[in-house]
Design a protein around this motif. Structure first.
Motif, mmCIF file in Angstrom:
data_model
loop_
_atom_site.group_PDB
_atom_site.id
_atom_site.type_symbol
_atom_site.label_atom_id
_atom_site.label_comp_id
_atom_site.label_asym_id
_atom_site.label_seq_id
_atom_site.Cartn_x
_atom_site.Cartn_y
_atom_site.Cartn_z
ATOM 1 N N PRO A 175 -5.475 -6.426 -3.005
ATOM 2 C CA PRO A 175 -6.428 -6.368 -4.125
ATOM 3 C C PRO A 175 -6.814 -4.932 -4.495
ATOM 4 C CG PRO A 175 -7.084 -8.068 -2.596
ATOM 5 C CD PRO A 175 -5.931 -7.358 -1.963
ATOM 6 N N SER A 182 6.465 2.798 -2.012
ATOM 7 C CA SER A 182 7.183 1.670 -1.410
ATOM 8 C C SER A 182 6.254 0.463 -1.283
ATOM 9 C CB SER A 182 7.775 2.063 -0.059
ATOM 10 O OG SER A 182 6.776 2.174 0.922
ATOM 11 N N TYR A 183 4.979 0.707 -1.016
ATOM 12 C CA TYR A 183 4.020 -0.408 -1.028
ATOM 13 C C TYR A 183 3.989 -1.062 -2.396
ATOM 14 C CZ TYR A 183 1.891 1.058 3.405
ATOM 15 O OH TYR A 183 1.666 1.368 4.712
ATOM 16 N N ILE A 199 -1.818 -5.123 4.447
ATOM 17 C CA ILE A 199 -2.104 -4.122 3.411
ATOM 18 C C ILE A 199 -3.102 -4.709 2.419
ATOM 19 C CG2 ILE A 199 -1.085 -2.818 1.507
ATOM 20 C CD1 ILE A 199 1.525 -2.800 3.231
ATOM 21 N N GLU A 222 7.410 -7.137 -5.743
ATOM 22 C CA GLU A 222 8.334 -8.235 -5.424
ATOM 23 C C GLU A 222 7.629 -9.418 -4.798
ATOM 24 O OE1 GLU A 222 12.036 -7.487 -3.259
ATOM 25 O OE2 GLU A 222 11.924 -5.447 -4.041
ATOM 26 N N ASN A 223 6.764 -9.145 -3.824
ATOM 27 C CA ASN A 223 6.168 -10.241 -3.067
ATOM 28 C C ASN A 223 4.822 -9.785 -2.503
ATOM 29 O OD1 ASN A 223 5.481 -12.268 -1.311
ATOM 30 N ND2 ASN A 223 7.517 -12.468 -0.422
ATOM 31 N N THR A 236 2.189 -11.473 -1.695
ATOM 32 C CA THR A 236 1.630 -12.278 -0.616
ATOM 33 C C THR A 236 2.080 -11.764 0.743
ATOM 34 O OG1 THR A 236 2.001 -14.110 -2.116
ATOM 35 C CG2 THR A 236 1.325 -14.654 0.112
ATOM 36 N N LEU A 237 3.371 -11.465 0.847
ATOM 37 C CA LEU A 237 3.902 -11.012 2.131
ATOM 38 C C LEU A 237 3.358 -9.626 2.477
ATOM 39 C CD1 LEU A 237 5.720 -11.678 4.470
ATOM 40 C CD2 LEU A 237 7.616 -10.642 3.246
ATOM 41 N N VAL A 238 3.267 -8.767 1.479
ATOM 42 C CA VAL A 238 2.737 -7.427 1.728
ATOM 43 C C VAL A 238 1.314 -7.529 2.257
ATOM 44 C CG1 VAL A 238 2.056 -5.274 0.618
ATOM 45 C CG2 VAL A 238 4.246 -6.300 0.066
ATOM 46 N N GLU A 239 0.547 -8.448 1.680
ATOM 47 C CA GLU A 239 -0.816 -8.622 2.169
ATOM 48 C C GLU A 239 -0.805 -9.194 3.589
ATOM 49 O OE1 GLU A 239 -3.694 -10.236 -0.432
ATOM 50 O OE2 GLU A 239 -5.244 -9.924 1.084
ATOM 51 N N ALA A 240 0.159 -10.087 3.866
ATOM 52 C CA ALA A 240 0.226 -10.672 5.212
ATOM 53 C C ALA A 240 0.607 -9.630 6.254
ATOM 54 C CB ALA A 240 1.235 -11.821 5.233
ATOM 55 N N PHE A 241 1.142 -8.486 5.835
ATOM 56 C CA PHE A 241 1.424 -7.401 6.765
ATOM 57 C C PHE A 241 0.179 -6.575 7.066
ATOM 58 C CE2 PHE A 241 6.141 -7.125 5.394
ATOM 59 C CZ PHE A 241 6.469 -8.064 6.344
ATOM 60 N N ARG A 271 6.274 -0.996 -4.797
ATOM 61 C CA ARG A 271 7.500 -1.722 -5.125
ATOM 62 C C ARG A 271 7.572 -3.040 -4.362
ATOM 63 N NH1 ARG A 271 11.597 1.984 -3.265
ATOM 64 N NH2 ARG A 271 9.885 3.354 -2.687
ATOM 65 N N ALA A 272 7.151 -2.984 -3.076
ATOM 66 C CA ALA A 272 7.192 -4.208 -2.280
ATOM 67 C C ALA A 272 6.226 -5.243 -2.845
ATOM 68 C CB ALA A 272 6.858 -3.896 -0.831
#
Lengths: 621, 245
Positions: free
Chosen positions: A195, A175-176, A192, A182-183, A185-190, A178-179
């Motif tokens: 890189p 799920s990480y 995670i 899609e986006n 930047t947002l996943v990193e802002a959470f 797939r997320a």
């Protein structure tokens, strides 16, 4: 003995099993490509080389360390995956903010280096790898003999495919992934570590390729070229399936393997080209691919455009002066250099110019210019030798064939953008290559030798090198001026507008596809002209001119010289042809050096020589 | 290493968030020209301002996803100006973007579980379902099949799970039906009671006035005024001139 449609049943099933094996290889490889592309936005051209590495690592483990098949099945993917980690961290990570095509070019360079190194070390004849003793022998079934190892390969690859798919679709880690696809930047802002995910994803994709390599080692021979052959087919598979769906990649891979096998049974001549033919059909009816999501027709503008935006100041008088100086150089050059070499340089320079028209001004990276170059060469050679046509008519015929080919390819390729465009042109050119290998008039491996140069317009005897050189020089300069005019015409301006922002150009009422096709045809025609002249100059038409490596050479010439510059391709062609000439003694090292130049150019030197000079003096060149 | 600022540094350590002279860029264009404001723990604060004033960009800068930024941003006393966004999130900052950022390829449940837990004390799934009962019924649907309001609940809900105590909400009421706006308003009030610190970007300042302690007015990439919520009535003429067209 049972037969089905006139084919013995056991032969049919044996082929189907082989098809299933190839299909499962295609499935894992295209799955890896799709995962990497989804997250990293990079088409991993090195995927074939990494598959080959997997096979070689297994071979080396066995022969140098005495480590057998079963440990190698785990170790080789790990080693190849580690190579992927290093590659991603040191090279690929620098490209994320650039256009997709740079990733394609960089990994192409990596593939050349890796293949060249293995070729130096192990030759091209192929090394045997024994089937592990536990899996030797086979099961006699009522309808066929089932070799144990082949059955194992199918089971193992399907298991890996399905596990990889489940891992991505059903787990938290997936799920990480797939997320982030899609986006990111947002996943990193959470919180995670994206890189790290990119690195691991690339490593996982390459490890999958390495795993297939180990599976393949006992079935096929272990050969440095095994990756280059399969990667182009896998590109076609990816275009057919569409990269939107991983499940689609698996199904398409398997299905196409089976189709290929059936073709081998019922119509063996087409077995090498059937996948490319299917690709053409799919492109005509479902351009996004069988499982692809219909995205907008136009890719979003990327952060750094493919062509580095050089100085805007026009310099017509400077250009005129350069063309005159170039003409003087061309006149004087035969006094110091060997005319045949110069002819070769001019032909490749014209090829690079034609390619640059498409890439530098149309933003279209064609990986199939060898097709027009080589095909028109064959036609010209055949016309001159078998039909005794005059050189101008032979060349004209060659150019006409190239133009037709360009038109057909253009119509198909412009249905997709960006990297898909490149993959389609590469696959279509590969189809032409296989056609040339099989067609009787090309002379197969021998090519067409001793092509007569004939008398130009029945008057000028071209058999002397100087006369031939003069003819090529005139055609070259005329073509250069023609291309210059095209670039600066309203047509050329529109083309640049489409390159920079296709949606905007369309909204202004331009029919972008038609402009692209027109440019494609123009470029193909000029490439054909170059190929025809080269055949007359060297009096030889050979398979190497249609081979994908020639397409790669042209890309490299343009990259080195400076894409999107007027004179860059010429500089690039002079550099690369001289290099090939003087480095020829180093044998396979040439590929390694070329690959290294690719990598350096993409990472550090994207403007190319002429682009750099243009920036220094603040003028367009 | 992350060093907490010394406690005696004039109250900065008592701020949940302290932004000082923040500059930010999109590529070449300079958007933020020295934004300064701060928020005490447990406060709800809004950024008001016209379109293009730099409110969203301020949130993006604080969460660390704006490419180029300069100045000082203390989150819970830790300087974050040179940290990557993933490290900022780990300090206990939750970001709900304007476009909500629901992932189409993930189910509602996967969306909910996506952001990692960064601090202890986050809401349990049961508590989130209690807050947003709609989500519980739609756990298996793809994230973007939800209605706009449900997507907003999901975007807020998934942050509540992480234990982040400082939340950045970018226009949570945009384009939603009044009844949903009320539900979001009740949620924010409840979160405030539970001690969350919330920085809110709002166009709808009637909504903002029902939940916020203070308002900062942003214009041309700067904070040009601060209005306490109880001064709002008195400041109406001034606000109209800031926000009116």
């Amino acid at each position: 003995m049972m037969t089905l449609l006139g084919i013995p049943v056991h032969a049919l099933f044996a082929q189907l099993l082989l098809g299933l094996i190839n299909g499962s290889f295609y499935a894992i490889l295209s799955l890896g490509l799709a995962i990497i592309f989804g997250l990293l936005n990079i088409i991993n051209f090195a995927h074939g080389a990494q598959y080959m590495m997997g096979a070689f690592v297994a071979w080396i483990l066995l022969n140098n360390f005495g480590i057998g098949y079963w440990p190698a099945l785990v170790l080789a993917p790990l080693i190849v995956g580690l190579f992927g980690v290093v590659l991603e961290r040191t090279l690929i990570a620098r490209l994320y903010k650039l256009d997709h095509l740079y990733g394609l070019l960089l990994t192409f360079g990596v593939a050349l280096v890796v293949q060249g190194l293995f070729r130096n070390q192990y030759g091209v004849s192929g090394l045997p790898y024994a089937i592990p003793p536990q899996l030797s022998g086979g099961q006699p079934l009522s309808f066929m003999f089932l070799p144990n190892y082949r059955a194992w390969v199918v089971v193992a690859s399907l298991t890996v495919c399905i596990s990889a798919w489940l891992c991505i679709e059903k787990t938290k880690l997936g799920s990480y992934l797939r997320a982030a696809t899609e986006n990111a930047t947002l996943v990193e802002a959470f919180g995670i570590n994206v890189p790290m995910m990119l690195t691991l994803t690339y490593a996982a994709g390459t490890a999958l390729a390495g795993f297939v390599g180990v599976l393949a080692a006992p079935v096929l021979s272990v050969n440095p070229n095994m990756g280059a052959d399969i990667i182009i087919v896998v590109f076609a598979v990816v275009v057919i399936g569409g990269m939107g769906s991983l499940f689609g990649a698996i199904v398409t891979g398997l299905g196409l393997g089976l189709v290929e096998a059936l073709t081998k049974v019922f119509y063996p001549e087409a077995s090498t080209t059937v996948i490319f033919a299917i690709m053409v059909i799919v492109l005509l009816f479902k351009p996004a691919g069988l499982f692809g999501k219909e995205t907008g027709t136009v890719a979003a503008a990327s952060s750094e455009h493919l062509t580095t935006s050089g100085p805007r100041i026009e310099a017509k008088s400077l250009h005129r002066a350069i063309i005159v100086a170039l003409a003087i150089c061309i006149v004087l050059a035969p006094m110091v250099l060997y005319p045949v070499f110069l002819m070769k340089v001019l032909c490749f320079a014209l090829l690079a110019l034609s390619f640059n028209l498409l890439l530098g001004y149309g933003g279209l990276l064609s990986f199939g210019h060898a097709a027009y170059f080589g095909m028109s060469g064959y036609v010209t050679a055949f016309a001159a030798k078998a039909w005794h046509l005059s050189p101008e008519l032979s060349i004209l015929l060659g150019v006409i064939v190239a133009v037709c080919l360009g038109f057909v390819f253009g119509i198909l390729a412009v249905r997709r953008q960006g990297i898909y465009f490149s993959m389609i042109t590469l696959a279509l050119a590969q189809m032409v290559f296989f056609f040339c290998v099989q067609a009787p008039f090309t002379g197969g491996e021998d090519g067409i030798q001793g092509v007569p140069r004939g008398k130009l317009f029945g008057v000028v005897d071209l058999s002397s090198d100087i006369a031939m050189y003069a003819f090529i020089a005139v055609v070259f300069l005329a073509s250069l001026i023609f291309i210059y005019r095209v670039i600066h015409s309203p047509f050329g301006q529109t083309l640049k507008a489409i390159r920079d922002n296709e949606p905007r150009a369309i909204s202004l009422g331009f029919r972008a596809s038609q402009y692209k096709i027109a440019t494609f045809v123009l470029s193909a025609g000029l490439a054909g002209l170059a190929g025809s002249m080269k055949v007359l100059a060297l009096q030889l038409a050979s398979l190497s001119d249609v081979h994908w490596s020639t397409s790669g050479d042209v890309v490299l010439m343009t990259l080195v010289g400076g894409m999107g510059t007027i004179f860059g391709p010429i500089v690039g062609a002079v550099t690369m042809v001289s290099m090939q000439n003087y480095l020829a003694q180093f044998g396979a090292w040439v590929t390694v050096i070329q690959g290294a130049i690719f990598i350096v150019c993409v990472l550090l030197f994207r403007q190319g020589v002429v682009g750099l000079i243009a920036r220094k003096i603040g003028r367009q060149l | 290493m992350l060093k907490p600022v010394a406690k005696d540094d004039a109250g900065a350590a008592h701020r949940a968030l302290a932004v000082k002279d923040l500059h930010g860029w999109y590529g070449e264009s300079h958007i933020l020209h020295g934004v300064s404001f701060d928020i005490k723990p447990g406060e709800v604060v809004t950024l008001l301002g016209r379109n293009g004033a730099g409110k969203t960009t301020t949130l993006r800068a604080i969460s660390g996803i704006l490419g180029k930024r300069r100045g000082s941003i203390l989150v819970d006393g830790v300087e974050t100006i040179s940290l990557a966004s993933r490290h900022i999130a780990r300090l206990g900052l939750g970001y709900v973007p304007e476009e909500r950022g629901i992932f189409a390829g993930l189910s509602v449940y996967e969306n909910l579980l996506l952001p990692p837990v960064v601090k202890p004390g986050g809401l349990s799934l049961a508590a989130i379902y209690e807050l947003f009962p709609n989500l519980k019924e739609r756990l298996k649907s793809p994230g973007t099949k939800l209605s706009g309001g449900e997507q907003q609940m999901l975007a807020i809900g998934r942050i509540l799970r992480t234990g982040a105590k400082l939340m950045l909400l970018d226009e949570p009421t945009e384009g939603l039906a009044p009844v949903i706006v009320q539900q979001i308003g009740r949620t924010i009030t409840k979160l405030k009671e539970e001690g969350f610190t919330i920085l809110l970007v709002e166009q709808n300042f009637h909504f903002a006035s029902t939940i916020a302690n203070r308002h900062f007015v942003v214009e041309h990439g700067r904070v040009i005024d601060e209005i306490a919520n109880d001064q709002l009535e008195a400041s109406m003429p001034k606000l109209k001139s800031y926000l009116g067209v």
